[in-house]
Design an enzyme around this catalytic site. Structure first.
Site, mmCIF file in Angstrom:
data_model
loop_
_atom_site.group_PDB
_atom_site.id
_atom_site.type_symbol
_atom_site.label_atom_id
_atom_site.label_comp_id
_atom_site.label_asym_id
_atom_site.label_seq_id
_atom_site.Cartn_x
_atom_site.Cartn_y
_atom_site.Cartn_z
ATOM 1 C CG HIS A 62 -1.715 -1.169 1.446
ATOM 2 N ND1 HIS A 62 -2.154 -1.594 2.684
ATOM 3 C CD2 HIS A 62 -2.195 -2.079 0.564
ATOM 4 C CE1 HIS A 62 -2.863 -2.694 2.563
ATOM 5 N NE2 HIS A 62 -2.906 -3.015 1.282
ATOM 6 C CG HIS A 100 -6.656 -12.297 4.192
ATOM 7 N ND1 HIS A 100 -6.311 -12.742 2.930
ATOM 8 C CD2 HIS A 100 -6.268 -10.997 4.247
ATOM 9 C CE1 HIS A 100 -5.740 -11.753 2.259
ATOM 10 N NE2 HIS A 100 -5.697 -10.685 3.033
#
Length: 424
Positions: A108, A174
């Site tokens: 990110h 997840h």
């Protein structure tokens, strides 16, 4: 009508479903789990009773320096609670130790000062040494071997320069690593870009074991465990949170054993039985996970697990920060459709994985089977449509569109928080 409260950005919406259409509300039991301790007491109890490890206080004795890895702004880790407790315990036995807080950005962008203050509070941001990991800064990385998958393992060089490496985080289902937390602080958290790309290759993402709630034989998980061991991740504090982002349990100790204990606890309360539906309504759990389209793919995978093929997924997600990755957007928008994306991505070799490939691969997989209506009043409709999704400003508008596609007698399932459930 049945009214269901769902998260959206920093607030909630009440969505109404006709009773004759509603066949299920799939919710994790995390919100039903009521601890008899405060959030601070839960964390302290976990630190007092570490799993497979000496106490944190014992580990820091005699150390000159240490690194605490924590998540970035895209993860709702309650660091305003956990970090002060960690710092106090460490300094209670070693007040002179040099502590660096390393933000695990993975692939990110870096967090802004405002996002860090939102995460930690102004006191920690102003007074602690906070370092932003940059997966693309080769000068900040060191090679520590080869992953089981064959990719090179590049990690932030602080892992070798410090005497003690620990991590805080949270455990949630997840969509391809099985569960978050534990070893994910290392890979992808503080890994180099090429290491993240190799681990997130199309072959692994396509594996039947790379799914929500699955660790056994999961190829991404195997790589991640190896990376955590090579980094000498000595201790973790991982929490489990409910829909209001409140801590309901915590697990501390050995990076693998404590994480597995947390995963076992969460699986018991997060597993839900699928209910076949023509239309599935889902969310990404609100802020901070619903900031962009990229992250919102997670909530869509919960809907994917219970929606009939050719059905409609209504994804309620603010996406106030846009699409979340240029490569993610371009690879979808520049293709004629999801089938073209899948055909192309599955031919990409492991060592040639491109940025955001895993996310657009999974979204393309979903779009190849379902129509997705993205509900937001914070992101441009034309960009949503360019990514081969439908757009609606309100839930009512989206449900009307879905009924037009699937008929007035269509069966509807609601998943109030798509990132909190394991649909089987």
């Amino acid at each position: 009508m049945t009214t269901v409260r769902v998260p959206y950005h920093r607030t909630h919406w009440n969505v109404e479903i006709p009773d004759e259409n509603l066949v299920g509300i799939l919710e994790s039991k995390v919100n039903e789990f009521i601890p008899n301790l405060t959030e601070e007491e839960i964390v302290k109890k976990a630190l007092d009773n570490p799993i497979g490890s000496p106490k944190l206080e014992e580990l820091v004795v005699g150390k000159k320096d240490m690194v605490i890895i924590t998540s970035d702004h895209t993860r709702p880790v309650p660091s305003k609670i956990t970090m002060p407790i960690l710092l106090e315990r460490i300094r209670s036995v070693n007040p002179e130790i040099d502590i660096k807080i390393l933000i695990a950005t993975g692939y990110h962008r870096g967090s802004t000062r405002e996002e860090l203050i939102d995460k930690f509070g102004v006191e920690i941001v102003n007074n602690e040494k906070i370092i932003m990991h940059d997966s693309r800064d080769k000068e900040s990385l060191i090679k520590l071997g080869t992953l089981p998958s064959g990719g090179e393992l590049w990690l932030n060089k602080l892992v070798q320069e410090t005497e003690l490496l620990i991590a805080e985080g949270f455990i949630e289902p997840h969509f391809f690593a099985g569960f978050s937390g534990g070893r994910k602080s290392i890979l992808p958290g503080i890994a180099g870009a090429e290491t993240v790309l190799a681990n997130h290759c199309s072959e692994f993402i396509a594996s039947e074991y790379a799914r929500t709630g699955i660790l056994d034989k999961n190829p991404l998980h195997i790589d991640m465990l190896y990376a955590a061991k090579k980094a000498n991740l000595a201790f973790i504090l991982n929490v489990v949170i409910n829909g209001d982002k409140k801590i309901i349990n915590a697990f501390a100790g050995d990076s693998e054993k404590a994480h597995l204990a947390g995963c076992d606890f969460l699986e018991d309360i997060a597993k839900v039985d699928k209910a076949d539906a023509d239309i599935v309504v889902t969310t990404n759990g609100g802020y901070p996970l619903d900031q962009n389209v990229y992250q919102s793919v997670k909530g869509m995978t919960a809907a994917e697990a219970t929606c009939k093929e050719d059905g409609v997924i209504i994804m309620i997600s603010a996406c106030n920060d846009g699409h979340g990755g240029q490569s993610f957007y371009d690879n979808l928008a520049n293709a004629s459709g999801p089938e073209e994306v899948l055909d192309r991505v599955l031919k990409i070799p492991r060592n040639e994985t491109v940025p955001d490939q895993w996310e657009f691969q999974i979204l393309a997989r979903i779009l190849s089977k379902f129509t997705v209506i993205l509900v937001t009043d914070m992101y441009e409709p034309e960009k949503i449509k360019a990514m081969h999704m439908e757009h609606a400003y309100t839930f009512e508008e989206a449900l009307e569109k879905a009924f037009e596609m699937k008929g007035r007698d269509a069966k509807v399932v609601v998943i109030p928080d798509g990132v909190s459930v394991i649909v089987r």
